[in-house]
Structure formats: C-alpha cells, structure tokens
Design a protein around this motif. Structure first.
Motif, mmCIF file in Angstrom:
data_model
loop_
_atom_site.group_PDB
_atom_site.id
_atom_site.type_symbol
_atom_site.label_atom_id
_atom_site.label_comp_id
_atom_site.label_asym_id
_atom_site.label_seq_id
_atom_site.Cartn_x
_atom_site.Cartn_y
_atom_site.Cartn_z
ATOM 1 N N ASP A 256 -3.604 1.075 2.202
ATOM 2 C CA ASP A 256 -2.288 0.959 1.574
ATOM 3 C C ASP A 256 -1.225 1.530 2.507
ATOM 4 O O ASP A 256 -0.270 0.846 2.877
ATOM 5 C CB ASP A 256 -2.288 1.677 0.222
ATOM 6 N N VAL B 144 -2.659 -3.745 2.944
ATOM 7 C CA VAL B 144 -2.735 -4.393 1.637
ATOM 8 C C VAL B 144 -1.341 -4.880 1.269
ATOM 9 O O VAL B 144 -0.379 -4.121 1.331
ATOM 10 C CB VAL B 144 -3.231 -3.414 0.537
ATOM 11 N N ASP B 145 -1.233 -6.144 0.898
ATOM 12 C CA ASP B 145 0.032 -6.711 0.434
ATOM 13 C C ASP B 145 -0.030 -6.787 -1.079
ATOM 14 O O ASP B 145 -0.787 -7.587 -1.646
ATOM 15 C CB ASP B 145 0.222 -8.106 1.043
ATOM 16 N N TRP B 146 0.744 -5.939 -1.744
ATOM 17 C CA TRP B 146 0.701 -5.860 -3.208
ATOM 18 C C TRP B 146 1.424 -7.038 -3.866
ATOM 19 O O TRP B 146 1.337 -7.215 -5.074
ATOM 20 C CB TRP B 146 1.276 -4.536 -3.700
ATOM 21 N N GLN B 147 2.109 -7.871 -3.071
ATOM 22 C CA GLN B 147 2.784 -9.054 -3.611
ATOM 23 C C GLN B 147 1.876 -10.273 -3.582
ATOM 24 O O GLN B 147 2.124 -11.250 -4.267
ATOM 25 C CB GLN B 147 4.063 -9.350 -2.811
ATOM 26 N N LYS B 148 0.844 -10.232 -2.750
ATOM 27 C CA LYS B 148 -0.071 -11.371 -2.623
ATOM 28 C C LYS B 148 -1.195 -11.215 -3.641
ATOM 29 O O LYS B 148 -1.666 -10.130 -3.887
ATOM 30 C CB LYS B 148 -0.667 -11.408 -1.212
ATOM 31 N N TYR C 93 -7.380 -12.224 -3.356
ATOM 32 C CA TYR C 93 -8.153 -11.967 -2.149
ATOM 33 C C TYR C 93 -9.410 -11.232 -2.578
ATOM 34 O O TYR C 93 -9.465 -10.631 -3.649
ATOM 35 C CB TYR C 93 -7.366 -11.176 -1.089
ATOM 36 N N GLN D 252 -9.591 -7.839 -4.644
ATOM 37 C CA GLN D 252 -8.256 -7.564 -5.162
ATOM 38 C C GLN D 252 -8.283 -6.797 -6.480
ATOM 39 O O GLN D 252 -7.560 -5.836 -6.646
ATOM 40 C CB GLN D 252 -7.479 -8.865 -5.354
ATOM 41 N N HIS E 100 -0.503 -0.301 5.925
ATOM 42 C CA HIS E 100 0.024 -1.671 5.828
ATOM 43 C C HIS E 100 -1.067 -2.738 5.855
ATOM 44 O O HIS E 100 -0.849 -3.840 6.348
ATOM 45 C CB HIS E 100 1.059 -1.933 6.919
#
Length: 190
Positions: free
Chosen positions: A88, A93-97, A100, A103, A91
């Motif tokens: 986290d 993990v993309d919390w908007q995507k 995956y 997830q 950078h």
C-alpha cells in the motif's frame, strides 16, 4: 538501474538508442532510477552519461535499509500478503481498480485493520541468520528472517514484538527492527 546522489540528473534519456527509457522508481525515490533498455545496453548507456558501476551488494544494502521487498526472496508465493509487505505505502496497490487476484482479501485486510505482522528492515548484530530463520522474543517465535546481506535484512515480524524493550534474537544473533519513514503503523503498535 541508477541510484545515489545525482542519479536523477541522468533524466531524461533524450536520444537514447533503441527507445531506452528511464524513470524514478515508483516505490521510493531513494531507490533511484529504473532503466528499460534492450538487453546488454543499459550499463553502456548509463556509463556514457557519467554513471559509475557499483557492486550489487551496495544496492542490496540500500534496498534492505529502506525495507523494500524483492520478489520471492521476501515475498514467498502463496504465503505473503500485500498489506503485510508494504505494498500500500510503496504504491503497489491501486484502490480505485477492481478485480485483481487477491483483491477481496487485500481490501478486507486494509479496511478491517487486520494486519498483525509487517515486513521490517532490521539491523543484524552478529552473523546473518539464514532466510527463514525464526526470530524469537523471550523464547516465543515472533517472526522470521527473509533476505539479507552484511548487517542488514528484512524480517516479517509481529507488530506487538517490534518495540520489545529487551530485544529480538534469531539463532543467537540480536535483531534490531527499524521503522522506515514511509511505513504507517497502527496506533497500537507505535
């Protein structure tokens, strides 16, 4: 890769052969630059721009001191969890995507505050324990060594043991955890 004082002066790679590109490591700027070039061309490209070669151990020591994991040496397949490994804050993990692999577990761990262990940089005061060596506090197992070199290593440690006043040991070697500036710990662990 290029790292150390002045590494960012190598950017941009204008006129680089065969479309080579370089960018600041997205995990931490202290890790320097990542260079993507055709096989065998990166070293010559960097040398032509004034960079000097350094031993791999120097970069390893930097990476370990910053607490940044390296592939399967620090993140055992089917065992490592993203939130325990700093993904986290680094950078990863993309919390908007959505959608995956992993997830649901990753999101549940974050939003419920279920992280009980973290990967920490540690200073080793004695012989470097082998990867996988258990780390103990007062005879109780609280973690394990992952990768290391010299007096530096990464260790997966229980949060409640990180600030143990009487120290941690692995195979008779004293282990001193450090909290890197990028790491966010829950209130109870600080």
């Amino acid at each position: 890769m290029a790292y150390g004082p002045g590494a960012d002066a190598l950017l941009p790679l204008d006129g680089a052969p065969n479309g080579a590109v370089a960018f600041v490591d997205p995990r931490l700027p202290e890790l320097g630059l990542r260079v993507l070039a055709p096989a065998g061309q990166a070293a010559a490209l960097l040398t032509a721009r004034g960079a000097t070669a350094a031993p791999v151990e120097a970069y390893e020591s930097l990476r370990l001191s910053l607490g940044v994991p390296d592939g399967s040496r620090d993140l055992p397949p089917e065992k490592a969890l993203l939130m325990e490994s700093g993904f986290d804050e680094l950078h990863g993990v993309d919390w908007q995507k959505g959608c995956y692999m992993g997830q649901e577990l990753t999101a549940r761990t974050k939003y419920r505050g279920l992280v009980k262990k973290r990967l920490f940089p540690v200073r080793v005061e004695g012989p470097l324990p082998a990867p996988g060596a258990p780390i103990e506090h007062n005879g109780q197992e609280v973690g394990e060594i992952r990768s290391g070199t010299g007096d530096r290593a990464l260790a997966l440690l229980r949060l409640d043991a990180v600030r143990a006043p009487d120290g941690l040991v692995a195979g008779g070697t004293r282990i001193r955890p450090e909290v890197p500036r990028w790491m966010r710990l829950p209130e109870a662990a600080e």
